[in-house]
Scaffold this active site. Structure first.
Site: not given
Ligand code: VG1
Ligand code: CO
Length: 541
Positions: A114, A277, A281-282
């Site tokens: 994202h 995103d 995956d989101r």
């Molecule tokens: C964030 C989210 C977490 C998610 C991660 C990767 O991590 O809070 O829930 O698994 O992003 O998602 P963090 O450490 O920034 O809180 V993705 O769609 O960026 O692969």
């Molecule tokens: Co993602």
């Protein structure tokens, strides 16, 4: 064929975070930077000779350059074959699908999810294991350790490979298959959901908008929603992947997916809206004038899963990340199945899914998924909602309100303070760790538990500590604090606030209002204003 062994020196900080290594594009453009990390991966995952690797990315700036380098390094390290998505495109869930389907030796996904893209923005790289999921901590730690002592890498000298037409070609003796990134994934979706019922619902007038945010899901959503399911052309907005995502954050939340939010507002709005995103995956799910929190979405999907052919046999269990609201726990209890609580990051769900302990998983950060792959899956969640809507023929808002009336509502919000000073952020967390809150009251509410969340994986026994400060009150309300592990600039503080509301008469309140007292306590206890200089969060979801 010439394989060159190139001398190099280690870079500081090649440590994968919550989801792979994420840095500014500039960092990846330094000579040897990407090569070092890729060699560290190849050195850490066992014997790669003769194996097949999957490679693809979310289409952001530097995707194509990185893929050409990875192809040459895969050849230089003895891989027999690399499968690449056409145009270098492959969503994270589709990569997981293809790794599993063709039983490859894992895959490399280029994405910073994202985070914004472009020459002065972010890039990322992650390795997924042969089971299809993100590398567990043991593997990412090995990769990091290797990166600190690396002295050379191996790369084939060869011309760039044409990534834009399907077919098999060869690079310095290694096979390269450029495949359709959508086909296998679409087939998997068709096996899980009632496409006939969804097609009939669209034909019968169900209206939806899907915002691909100029990121990787454009081609997937167009092929599946408008192609296979017959939704009218124009259902998919911002459907062409762009290297800079059109200048926006490809982050499906109420702030960044504003085009979609606007489209779903007002009496003539469509019935259903969704966004995904950067790497697909989101998901965010909306009804007309109605926002479904990701925690509620997981709970509602779990409660309605048997309406979908792929889940008609029921669920084995549910898993949620610790900061995710406890709404799914209530559904699990009603279904008589276990609910697991894991640290943040999809890599912690892998063992539970592999062991058949959980069927559905979710995170509050717009991540939902199941045992069909080993990643969270944006379009899968959207299709599951569509299947539920086609079966129940009720508006999204009515389905969620009925869910709250039955199970109670876990009123929930997350406040993010982005780009704050790293030292201040670490100081704030240390301050919270040092407090002695159990036995005291905050704002009149007794504190029942105050700890730094630690997790022991029930399958492999691995232990992960320091996964977030929890303050739990005697009525079950919670405040959770964590620092993000995906950012590339300064630190991001995430504060998660939750309270259970059993009374349907009070369930429709705006969460910011319903949680105002807890939000105030959260700010005060952590001294957020004094320590970060911020009086308001940057993003509220
Ligand atoms: C964030 C989210 C977490 C998610 C991660 C990767 O991590 O809070 O829930 O698994 O992003 O998602 P963090 O450490 O920034 O809180 V993705 O769609 O960026 O692969
Ligand atoms: Co993602």
């Amino acid at each position: 064929m010439t394989i060159r062994t190139v001398a190099t020196t280690p870079f500081e900080g090649q440590k994968p975070g919550t989801s792979g290594l994420r840095k500014k594009v500039r960092a990846f453009q330094q000579p040897h930077y990407l090569e070092n990390f890729v060699q560290a991966i190849f050195d850490s995952i066992g014997d790669v000779a003769g194996k097949t690797l999957v490679v693809g990315g979310d289409g952001r700036y530097y995707n194509r350059v990185a893929i050409q380098t990875i192809l040459k390094m895969a050849a230089g390290n003895g891989f027999a074959k690399v499968m690449v998505g056409r145009g270098g495109i492959l969503s994270t869930p589709a990569a997981s699908c293809v790794i599993r389907k063709y039983r490859t030796f894992g895959g490399i996904i280029l994405s910073a999810s994202h985070n914004p893209g472009g020459p002065s923005e972010d890039f990322g790289i992650k390795y997924n294991i042969p089971a299809g999921g993100p590398a567990p901590e043991g593997v990412t730690e090995a990769i990091h350790a290797r990166s600190t002592i690396l002295r050379e890498y191996r790369i084939a000298e060869a011309a760039d490979v044409d990534l834009d037409s399907l077919g098999n070609r060869s690079l310095a003796g290694m096979a390269v298959e450029v495949f359709d990134p959508v086909a296998d994934y679409a087939e998997l979706m068709r096996s899980l959901f009632d496409f006939d019922a969804i097609r009939a619902a669209f034909a019968g007038g169900l209206r939806m908008k899907f915002d691909a945010m100029h990121a990787v899901t454009g081609p997937y959503a167009t092929a599946i929603l408008e192609g296979l399911l017959g939704a009218p052309a124009g259902t998919v907005m911002n459907g062409v992947p762009l290297e800079d995502f059109g200048g926006g954050h490809p982050d499906p939340n109420l702030v960044h997916a504003h085009d979609l939010v606007e489209a779903l507002t007002g009496p003539d709005a469509p019935d259903f809206g969704a966004a995904s995103d950067g790497d697909g995956d989101r998901n965010m799910v909306l009804g007309r004038d109605f926002y479904v929190t990701p925690s509620d979405s997981l709970a509602v999907l779990a409660a309605n899963a048997t309406l979908c052919p792929g889940y008609a046999g029921g669920l084995k269990g549910i898993a949620r990340s610790m900061p995710t609201s406890q709404a799914p726990d209530r559904v699990a209890e009603a279904l008589g199945i276990p609910c697991y609580e894991t640290p943040t990051g999809w890599k912690f769900f892998g063992t539970l899914l592999d062991a058949g302990l959980a069927t559905l998983c979710g995170e509050e950060s717009f991540g939902t998924g199941s045992d069909h792959v080993r990643e969270k899956d944006g379009l899968w969640a959207v299709l599951m909602w569509l299947n539920v809507l086609a079966a129940r023929r009720e508006p999204v808002a009515d389905i969620v309100r009925a869910h709250w009336a039955r199970f109670g509502r876990n009123v929930y919000s997350r406040h993010d303070y982005e780009g704050i000073d790293s030292a201040a952020a670490n100081g704030l967390m240390e301050h919270l760790r040092g407090l002695k809150l159990v036995g005291t009251s905050l704002g009149g509410s007794p504190v029942a538990l105050h700890d730094d969340f630690a997790y022991t994986d029930p399958v492999d026994g691995s232990v992960s500590t320091r996964q977030g400060i929890r303050i739990v009150f005697s009525d079950g309300s919670r405040i959770v604090y964590r620092l993000s592990g995906t950012g590339t600039e300064g630190a991001t503080l995430r504060v998660y606030i939750e309270r259970f509301e059993p009374d349907p008469a009070k369930q429709d309140l705006d969460p910011q209002v319903a949680l105002a007292d807890l939000i105030g306590i959260a700010r005060e206890v952590a001294a957020i204003v004094a320590r970060t200089g911020r009086t308001e969060p940057s993003v509220i979801t």
